[in-house]
Design a protein around this motif. Sequence first.
Motif, PDB file in Angstrom:
ATOM      1  N   THR A  96      -6.250 -34.551 -46.355  1.00  0.00           N
ATOM      2  CA  THR A  96      -5.927 -33.203 -45.894  1.00  0.00           C
ATOM      3  C   THR A  96      -4.480 -33.060 -45.449  1.00  0.00           C
ATOM      4  OG1 THR A  96      -6.789 -33.838 -43.733  1.00  0.00           O
ATOM      5  CG2 THR A  96      -8.262 -32.624 -45.186  1.00  0.00           C
ATOM      6  N   GLY A  97      -3.840 -34.160 -45.105  1.00  0.00           N
ATOM      7  CA  GLY A  97      -2.461 -34.059 -44.651  1.00  0.00           C
ATOM      8  C   GLY A  97      -1.748 -35.393 -44.723  1.00  0.00           C
ATOM      9  N   GLU A  98      -0.470 -35.358 -44.372  1.00  0.00           N
ATOM     10  CA  GLU A  98       0.372 -36.551 -44.491  1.00  0.00           C
ATOM     11  C   GLU A  98       0.260 -37.487 -43.304  1.00  0.00           C
ATOM     12  OE1 GLU A  98       4.416 -35.587 -46.422  1.00  0.00           O
ATOM     13  OE2 GLU A  98       3.853 -33.724 -45.375  1.00  0.00           O
ATOM     14  N   TYR A  99      -0.094 -36.941 -42.115  1.00  0.00           N
ATOM     15  CA  TYR A  99       0.082 -37.718 -40.891  1.00  0.00           C
ATOM     16  C   TYR A  99      -1.236 -37.873 -40.131  1.00  0.00           C
ATOM     17  CZ  TYR A  99       4.729 -36.073 -42.084  1.00  0.00           C
ATOM     18  OH  TYR A  99       5.876 -35.760 -42.761  1.00  0.00           O
ATOM     19  N   PRO A 100      -1.454 -39.027 -39.501  1.00  0.00           N
ATOM     20  CA  PRO A 100      -2.685 -39.232 -38.735  1.00  0.00           C
ATOM     21  C   PRO A 100      -2.647 -38.624 -37.335  1.00  0.00           C
ATOM     22  CG  PRO A 100      -1.372 -41.233 -38.713  1.00  0.00           C
ATOM     23  CD  PRO A 100      -0.651 -40.273 -39.615  1.00  0.00           C
ATOM     24  N   ASP A 101      -1.471 -38.131 -36.905  1.00  0.00           N
ATOM     25  CA  ASP A 101      -1.333 -37.671 -35.524  1.00  0.00           C
ATOM     26  C   ASP A 101      -0.883 -36.223 -35.424  1.00  0.00           C
ATOM     27  OD1 ASP A 101       1.156 -38.106 -36.601  1.00  0.00           O
ATOM     28  OD2 ASP A 101       1.997 -39.092 -34.830  1.00  0.00           O
ATOM     29  N   ASP A 102      -1.193 -35.403 -36.423  1.00  0.00           N
ATOM     30  CA  ASP A 102      -0.762 -34.009 -36.402  1.00  0.00           C
ATOM     31  C   ASP A 102      -1.836 -33.154 -35.735  1.00  0.00           C
ATOM     32  OD1 ASP A 102       0.156 -31.468 -36.821  1.00  0.00           O
ATOM     33  OD2 ASP A 102       0.502 -31.702 -38.968  1.00  0.00           O
ATOM     34  N   PRO A 103      -1.538 -32.493 -34.604  1.00  0.00           N
ATOM     35  CA  PRO A 103      -2.553 -31.674 -33.927  1.00  0.00           C
ATOM     36  C   PRO A 103      -2.980 -30.458 -34.747  1.00  0.00           C
ATOM     37  CG  PRO A 103      -0.393 -31.325 -32.937  1.00  0.00           C
ATOM     38  CD  PRO A 103      -0.243 -32.478 -33.888  1.00  0.00           C
ATOM     39  N   TYR A 104      -2.198 -30.119 -35.763  1.00  0.00           N
ATOM     40  CA  TYR A 104      -2.529 -28.958 -36.593  1.00  0.00           C
ATOM     41  C   TYR A 104      -3.403 -29.321 -37.796  1.00  0.00           C
ATOM     42  CZ  TYR A 104       0.467 -25.661 -34.139  1.00  0.00           C
ATOM     43  OH  TYR A 104       1.006 -24.820 -33.197  1.00  0.00           O
ATOM     44  N   MET A 105      -3.561 -30.596 -38.093  1.00  0.00           N
ATOM     45  CA  MET A 105      -4.411 -30.977 -39.219  1.00  0.00           C
ATOM     46  C   MET A 105      -4.788 -32.450 -39.116  1.00  0.00           C
ATOM     47  SD  MET A 105      -6.135 -30.242 -41.872  1.00  0.00           S
ATOM     48  CE  MET A 105      -5.613 -28.546 -42.075  1.00  0.00           C
ATOM     49  N   THR A 106      -6.077 -32.695 -38.888  1.00  0.00           N
ATOM     50  CA  THR A 106      -6.572 -34.063 -38.886  1.00  0.00           C
ATOM     51  C   THR A 106      -6.482 -34.643 -40.291  1.00  0.00           C
ATOM     52  OG1 THR A 106      -8.129 -33.516 -37.127  1.00  0.00           O
ATOM     53  CG2 THR A 106      -8.592 -35.498 -38.413  1.00  0.00           C
ATOM     54  N   ARG A 107      -5.981 -35.858 -40.397  1.00  0.00           N
ATOM     55  CA  ARG A 107      -5.928 -36.505 -41.710  1.00  0.00           C
ATOM     56  C   ARG A 107      -7.305 -37.073 -42.029  1.00  0.00           C
ATOM     57  NH1 ARG A 107      -2.746 -38.851 -45.719  1.00  0.00           N
ATOM     58  NH2 ARG A 107      -3.432 -40.913 -46.396  1.00  0.00           N
ATOM     59  N   GLN A 108      -7.907 -36.526 -43.048  1.00  0.00           N
ATOM     60  CA  GLN A 108      -9.236 -36.931 -43.470  1.00  0.00           C
ATOM     61  C   GLN A 108      -9.389 -36.511 -44.934  1.00  0.00           C
ATOM     62  OE1 GLN A 108     -12.043 -34.732 -41.134  1.00  0.00           O
ATOM     63  NE2 GLN A 108     -11.232 -32.774 -41.741  1.00  0.00           N
ATOM     64  N   LEU A 109     -10.614 -36.589 -45.445  1.00  0.00           N
ATOM     65  CA  LEU A 109     -10.902 -36.145 -46.803  1.00  0.00           C
ATOM     66  C   LEU A 109     -11.911 -35.013 -46.721  1.00  0.00           C
ATOM     67  CD1 LEU A 109     -11.305 -39.650 -48.480  1.00  0.00           C
ATOM     68  CD2 LEU A 109      -9.330 -38.142 -48.648  1.00  0.00           C
ATOM     69  N   SER A 110     -11.566 -33.870 -47.277  1.00  0.00           N
ATOM     70  CA  SER A 110     -12.444 -32.710 -47.236  1.00  0.00           C
ATOM     71  C   SER A 110     -12.844 -32.321 -48.654  1.00  0.00           C
ATOM     72  CB  SER A 110     -11.750 -31.516 -46.564  1.00  0.00           C
ATOM     73  OG  SER A 110     -12.528 -30.347 -46.729  1.00  0.00           O
ATOM     74  N   PRO A 111     -14.105 -32.555 -49.042  1.00  0.00           N
ATOM     75  CA  PRO A 111     -14.538 -32.101 -50.371  1.00  0.00           C
ATOM     76  C   PRO A 111     -14.397 -30.591 -50.552  1.00  0.00           C
ATOM     77  CG  PRO A 111     -16.103 -33.670 -49.455  1.00  0.00           C
ATOM     78  CD  PRO A 111     -15.146 -33.321 -48.351  1.00  0.00           C
ATOM     79  N   TYR A 112     -14.477 -29.842 -49.470  1.00  0.00           N
ATOM     80  CA  TYR A 112     -14.284 -28.394 -49.547  1.00  0.00           C
ATOM     81  C   TYR A 112     -12.890 -28.057 -50.079  1.00  0.00           C
ATOM     82  CZ  TYR A 112     -13.055 -23.775 -47.674  1.00  0.00           C
ATOM     83  OH  TYR A 112     -12.588 -22.498 -47.520  1.00  0.00           O
ATOM     84  N   HIS A 124     -10.662 -25.709 -39.968  1.00  0.00           N
ATOM     85  CA  HIS A 124     -11.217 -26.972 -39.491  1.00  0.00           C
ATOM     86  C   HIS A 124     -10.980 -27.146 -38.004  1.00  0.00           C
ATOM     87  CE1 HIS A 124     -11.425 -31.407 -38.851  1.00  0.00           C
ATOM     88  NE2 HIS A 124     -12.519 -31.208 -39.543  1.00  0.00           N
ATOM     89  N   PRO A 125     -11.745 -26.456 -37.157  1.00  0.00           N
ATOM     90  CA  PRO A 125     -11.603 -26.722 -35.726  1.00  0.00           C
ATOM     91  C   PRO A 125     -12.066 -28.147 -35.429  1.00  0.00           C
ATOM     92  CG  PRO A 125     -13.543 -25.363 -36.179  1.00  0.00           C
ATOM     93  CD  PRO A 125     -12.807 -25.501 -37.463  1.00  0.00           C
ATOM     94  N   PRO A 126     -11.474 -28.807 -34.433  1.00  0.00           N
ATOM     95  CA  PRO A 126     -10.613 -28.230 -33.397  1.00  0.00           C
ATOM     96  C   PRO A 126      -9.121 -28.303 -33.702  1.00  0.00           C
ATOM     97  CG  PRO A 126     -11.206 -30.464 -32.803  1.00  0.00           C
ATOM     98  CD  PRO A 126     -11.862 -30.192 -34.123  1.00  0.00           C
ATOM     99  N   ASP A 127      -8.727 -28.400 -34.978  1.00  0.00           N
ATOM    100  CA  ASP A 127      -7.301 -28.404 -35.293  1.00  0.00           C
ATOM    101  C   ASP A 127      -6.668 -27.067 -34.899  1.00  0.00           C
ATOM    102  OD1 ASP A 127      -7.534 -30.917 -36.294  1.00  0.00           O
ATOM    103  OD2 ASP A 127      -7.651 -30.308 -38.395  1.00  0.00           O
ATOM    104  N   LYS A 128      -5.447 -27.125 -34.402  1.00  0.00           N
ATOM    105  CA  LYS A 128      -4.759 -25.928 -33.932  1.00  0.00           C
ATOM    106  C   LYS A 128      -4.352 -25.043 -35.103  1.00  0.00           C
ATOM    107  CE  LYS A 128      -1.744 -26.249 -30.678  1.00  0.00           C
ATOM    108  NZ  LYS A 128      -0.568 -26.644 -29.862  1.00  0.00           N
ATOM    109  N   ALA A 129      -4.217 -23.756 -34.817  1.00  0.00           N
ATOM    110  CA  ALA A 129      -3.720 -22.826 -35.831  1.00  0.00           C
ATOM    111  C   ALA A 129      -2.746 -21.828 -35.234  1.00  0.00           C
ATOM    112  CB  ALA A 129      -4.874 -22.089 -36.494  1.00  0.00           C
TER     113      ALA A 129
END
Length: 732
Positions: free
Chosen positions: A526-542, A414-419
């Motif tokens: 998608t994740g626990e936190y709204p401010d994590d540069p490695y994973m945006t908190r959202q809902l991904s049906p994928y 999920h760009p632009p999240d960091k990896a």
Amino acid sequence: MNRARPGRGGSTARALLAGAVGAALVLPGAACAGPGGRQGLAANAAALSRTATAPDLNWRSHVLAVPGRYVRPRSVTVEGSAGKVTNPDGLRAEGGGTTTLTTTADGGVRLIVDLGVLVSGRIELGVRKASGAPIRMSYAEGRQFLGRWGDGDTKPDDFFYHGKTLGTDDDPDGRADVFEPTSHPTVLRSPGLRGSQRYVAITLDGPGTATFDFVRVRQTNRASAYDGHFLSSDPVLDRAWYASAYGIDLSTVRDTRKNPGARWVIVDGPKRDRVVYAEDLQLVAQAAYYQSGAYRWIVRDSLNLFACQQEPDGGLPAASRIDVPCDPGHPGPPDGSPKGFEPPGDAGMVRLDSFTAWWVVALDDYLRYTGDTRFVRSMLPVARRAVRLFTAHPADGVLFRTGTYAEKPGYNWHPPDKADGVDAYTNEAYYGALRALASLERSVAGDAAAARSLDARATKVRAALLRTFWDAKAGAMLLNTDDPRRNHSSDANSGALSFGLLSPEQAKSAMAFLKRRLGTPYGTATGEYPDDPYMTRQLSPYIMAREALGRFEYGDGTGALSLIRTAWNHMIENWPGTPWEQSAADGTPGGAGTGTGGGADLAHAWSTAVPALSMDVLGVRPVSDGYARWTVSPDPVDLSWAQGTVPVPGGAISTAWKRGKDDGSFTLSVAAPERTTGQVAIPTFHGDRTIAVDGRIAWRDGHPVRGVHAHQEGDRIMFDQVQGGHTFAWSA
């Protein structure tokens, strides 16, 4: 319970029915009969099994696709001053009367056309005459996003500005078209296809008058035959299956303008990107195989697009144009994309290496679902180079470390999240690619030594994954070693579940964590936190689709269906009737990477509930290549019945099961093509059952009757060497 599934972690499924080839199910000559007790139960079972369950053709009413070349309005309404419009319903069909629209300097009135369903194609407007201001048509998937520029972004620096896409087949692209007025009858056509819309707004850009005859959409996506289908006792699940299937249909496209030989392929979504992504393709292909046999070759050609664009280091492009000239089965040397067909826009400037691993998994799936050994053999050099990419950048000698290679920065799915660092989901895909390539080396190349070496490395990767990412305190997998928030993301846990990486105890804990910590009223975040540069908190049906598969993998069908009923029902009920690309954590369309809410696809191929429902509720899966051996192992969960057809090479596997009130009986009818052999699993709901097949007793007192090949696994009775059509039943 950890049942092996095709495409999820190796060759266990291939060996499931090893040695089970032989004659069709043969039963002794006498059925047990009697007035009551055990004999009565046997007689009831025999009676139930004498007649196959008749197919319910009502599934056809759930298909969203509109047959024929054109889609016409379901309704037309007036927004603004109704007195300036005459006969708005005249737009609904050619020759149905004309519609006249009159506007003043401030506009103030629009005709809002509802097509009733999302449609992909070229918009056509029949005009009798017009004068004054230009005619504007705007397009949107959701009514609330239908602005002057349709549902395109209005900020020039946004990704979807005015409807700009990465693809080229819709050029000149856009989400609104403006035409000069004409004094004579004509048909105005959008200059490029318009990827997906349910709503069309028609107005004039200033004072003027126009008289229209009709508006319609000429469909351009491939229409599915729906030789595969699904139906159950739960209409919510039925809608989820058909809405998901239609999302894939809308995403099946081709462009022969620059490459006359271009074939049908599957893009990620019909509206926005309009390019093919390898990681999306693996999940989408699993769904496509279940809805139409024609998708076997469409998946092949989609896989092939990437094979002829491989880089020297083994990496595959993040995305591919749909018209790249790649002959099936002839990938060529790994020297990048053909000149003039480079990956479009930002997709050519980054690396998504997990997509390369998922391509290998998808290739192994393709062989199992199609039996196309010839094509897969030609792809083996591509798959080997792809796996070597991951061994070339190890962390601690085992796991893959994401970074900048070949001057391109690396991202996760999920760009632009960091990896940057060691990413759990990427390495889970690496594990899957190792197991997939091992399977291909064994079955296609006949290289047992190479297969053993790959399996051994996969074992090391699994151990390193659990050692590095399993957080025993939280009872869940972590996202990335470099993530400052130590986020326990849904992708890390869903990937581990779907590949069967966790122990039963760990899986139970991870599934509980997903529901407790990441659950929302709209699905799994998608994740626990709204401010994590490695994973945006959202809902991904994928990712939720993978979670559903993972839950079934470990026997949590209840959790899987609960997730589908929550997330897919929310998307389908509240918007244009199809599952979306993604949403914000509050359940509204959009999220990072899509700009405004209208920028997100409201129909998306990767947002599919089809695999979980067909593969697990119906229980139909290939075991050996091309369904030469198959299994039907339904998981009823809380449903009272389900039935469907799965297209396979040489025909179809049809299955229908139903349970009696208070689990007083269970009946399963199965029919499969000739020259195939299968295993049928009958759930017993933890009871000691007497099972009949085609009117004759086949299992009683915990054992098969003489001549029947069957055994017990947990609360299921497994019948082997099944050929043709049979009905199985027990009565309590």
